[in-house]
Enzyme design. Structure first.
Site, PDB file in Angstrom:
ATOM      1  N   SER A 191      -2.647   3.891   0.926  1.00 44.67           N
ATOM      2  CA  SER A 191      -3.218   3.067   2.257  1.00 44.67           C
ATOM      3  C   SER A 191      -2.145   3.599   3.334  1.00 44.67           C
ATOM      4  CB  SER A 191      -3.116   1.566   2.083  1.00 44.67           C
ATOM      5  OG  SER A 191      -3.427   0.970   3.380  1.00 44.67           O
ATOM      6  N   TYR A 237       1.199  -6.144  -0.309  1.00 41.52           N
ATOM      7  CA  TYR A 237       0.249  -4.936  -0.652  1.00 41.52           C
ATOM      8  C   TYR A 237       0.676  -3.748   0.070  1.00 41.52           C
ATOM      9  CZ  TYR A 237      -4.063  -2.128  -0.035  1.00 41.52           C
ATOM     10  OH  TYR A 237      -4.940  -1.251  -0.089  1.00 41.52           O
TER      11      TYR A 237
END
Length: 253
Positions: A151, A164
């Site tokens: 990501s 995250y």
């Protein structure tokens, strides 16, 4: 032979394993790899029925489903044994499975240390453990590649929560380290911005549209966009290893 025909045959006789393959980005990767001719093993945790339904839709023969949880060493050993007996090698591993929660970065009370550890374990510990279990089978291939679905959160520090972001940064660094240590097996990260799936609970389409409108390309990243990038890493970016491919529509510019 046309370019399209070459692409359609690019992965014929190749074995691909996709974790988190029953839905979202993983399912899009399964479809793309099968369309390119690969024999695909659809990894799932709790989505057995979804994985079976997806398998039944795929072109070609020999596709299968296999439970591949992120944090279960016994299951990882059983997975490797099953794949060894069935194929003797793995040519493509796509680490797509993961886990997160939507937590404001300033809300430290909501992100307790135990949850922080759980998110890291799922998003970087899981891919490590699965890759580790499959390294003998990847090494048995003449042209193996591991694609880690990462990501832009890894380098922007913007994402569903602080843990995250940290996990994806660790995943990218692990990709570099493993590429250096285990060549000629290739390791690549594919890094999208927010993708149009239900991966993050509480995030709605209006959120995605607002973010996409502020980017140079002005459109949402779809699971199919990610799957095409993964496929390109396997079939076309033949000398790419230890790097990341950013597919965020310009979100991080």
């Amino acid at each position: 032979m046309s370019t399209m025909q070459e692409c359609a045959l690019a992965l014929k006789d190749r074995v691909a394993v996709v974790t988190g393959g029953s839905s979202g980005i993983g399912a899009a990767c399964v479809r793309a790899l099968a369309d390119a001719g690969a024999t695909v093993v659809i990894g799932y945790n709790e989505g057995a029925e979804r994985a079976q339904a997806l398998r039944d839709e795929l072109p070609g023969d020999g596709h299968s489903t296999l439970r591949i949880p992120l944090t279960d060493s016994a299951a990882h050993a059983a997975m490797a044994d099953t794949l060894h007996r069935s194929f003797g090698r793995v040519d493509v591993l796509v680490n797509s499975a993961g886990f997160t929660q939507r937590i404001a970065h300033g809300d430290l009370d909501a992100l307790a240390p135990a949850l922080f550890d759980e998110i890291l374990a799922a998003n970087v510990g899981g891919p490590y453990a699965i890759t580790r279990a499959l390294m003998p089978l990847l090494s048995a291939s003449t042209d193996a590649v591991v694609v880690n679905v990462s990501s832009v959160s890894a380098f922007t520090g913007l994402g569903s929560n602080i843990a995250y972001c940290a996990a994806k940064a660790a995943l990218d660094t692990m990709t570099v380290s493993m590429a250096r240590a285990f060549g000629p097996v290739r390791f690549v990260s594919v890094s999208p911005a927010a993708v149009d799936t239900d991966f993050v609970r509480g995030r709605n389409r209006d959120d995605l549209l607002k973010k996409a409108a502020a980017t140079p390309l002005g459109r949402i990243v779809t699971p199919q966009d990610v799957a095409l990038a993964v496929l390109a890493c396997v079939t076309h970016l033949r000398t790419a290893t230890g790097t990341r491919i950013v597919i965020d529509g310009g979100h991080s510019l």
